[in-house]
Design an enzyme around this catalytic site. Structure first.
Site: not given
Length: 318
Positions: A94, A274, A276
């Site tokens: 990430c 994000d 993820h």
């Protein structure tokens, strides 16, 4: 399959924890700030968003601007990252993906400017130029070892082993990611240089070089520790000020062991993308021709917000 399930559960947990934290802090009951900054561009929010919390129904101008940011996320089903057998970076990549977004924003700012919007179907010269340049930028972050994939997860992870001593599959920190980006740009003799600093000092002589050397556009990455367990509130205005600069390339940071890319702020909350989310890798094409559908997963249309008080103090400013 196991990594996909774990990643999905993690996403549910993050969303739930964000919502619960917002409720506990009374954020859902508060009127959102009527001003928003997104990578140096100011927006006035005249009407209250339809939905509050981590996702908000912003005006079309904000949504168009936000969705034009290149969104780098976990990928799967790509060629193994030698010498490992990893075919996905879910669960460990990430921060590298947040670093990719910093670099991608830099390239967009350099080549296209802040007016990134273009019509994929249009044949007007301006739209064709922006579309072709956009495709060339995204191609530098595709997941393989091809010549054009300068900042691929493969090259970043491999250089991380050399620079940071981390095995492929280990989590990277912000400062290490900054050094990796600088190393890749240097190895590729990239048209955009990357300068890193960890003490907050930028030496102009290091950036400008000798008088007889032509200056190259430079991404300055400032790795900072703005507190101990959380960001000291004294730094909140400085974080906001950095995102108000027209030269801003964003911030790579997040929560402990959960990296995010911050592109703007609204009041005391940061807007972020994000990484993820696991998606199938986009294969490299020799002819360099990609359609809108091919690169649709590199765009995010859902702005999320997180309070300054929930940030990890370690971050990299671009």
């Amino acid at each position: 399959m196991k990594s996909h399930v774990v990643n999905t559960l993690r996403e549910w947990y993050v969303l739930a924890s964000d919502s619960i934290a917002s409720l506990l802090e009374g954020r859902f009951l508060q009127q959102p700030a009527r001003e928003l900054w997104l990578l140096g561009r100011h927006y006035g929010i005249d009407a209250q968003p339809v939905e509050q919390g981590w996702s908000a129904g912003y005006p079309p101008g904000v949504m168009s601007d936000f969705s034009s940011i290149i969104w780098c996320t976990y990928r799967s089903q790509y060629p193994p990252i030698a010498p490992s057998a990893f075919t996905t970076d879910a669960g460990w990549g990430c921060m590298l993906r947040a670093g990719q977004m910093l670099m991608a924003q830099t390239l967009q700012l350099h080549h296209i400017g802040r007016s990134w919007e273009f019509d994929w179907e249009s044949q007007r010269d301006a739209d064709v130029r922006k579309r072709d340049q956009y495709v060339r930028i995204v191609a530098q972050f595709l997941d393989d070892y091809s010549r054009t994939s300068v900042f691929s997860i493969h090259r970043m992870a491999a250089l991380g082993k050399q620079f940071e001593g981390k095995d492929i599959g280990e989590w990277f920190g912000p400062s290490g990611t900054a050094r990796i980006l600088a190393g890749l740009a240097r190895e590729a003799q990239h048209e955009v240089s990357v300068y890193t600093t960890t003490d907050g000092v930028v030496y102009l002589a290091d950036i400008c070089g000798d008088d007889d050397v032509e200056f190259r556009p430079t991404l300055i990455l400032v790795a900072s520790m703005l507190g101990i367990d959380c960001v000291n509130p004294v730094y909140y205005p400085f974080i906001q000020a950095s995102l108000m600069l027209p030269q801003s390339a964003g911030i790579a940071g997040g929560r402990p062991s959960s990296a995010l890319y911050f592109a703007g702020f609204q009041g005391d909350e940061l807007l972020y993308l994000d990484p993820h989310h696991t998606r199938p890798a986009v294969g490299c094409r020799e002819d360099g021709h990609y359609g809108r559908a091919d690169l649709a997963s590199y765009s995010c249309s859902t702005p999320r917000r997180v309070a300054f008080s929930r940030l990890d103090p370690c971050m990299v400013f671009g």
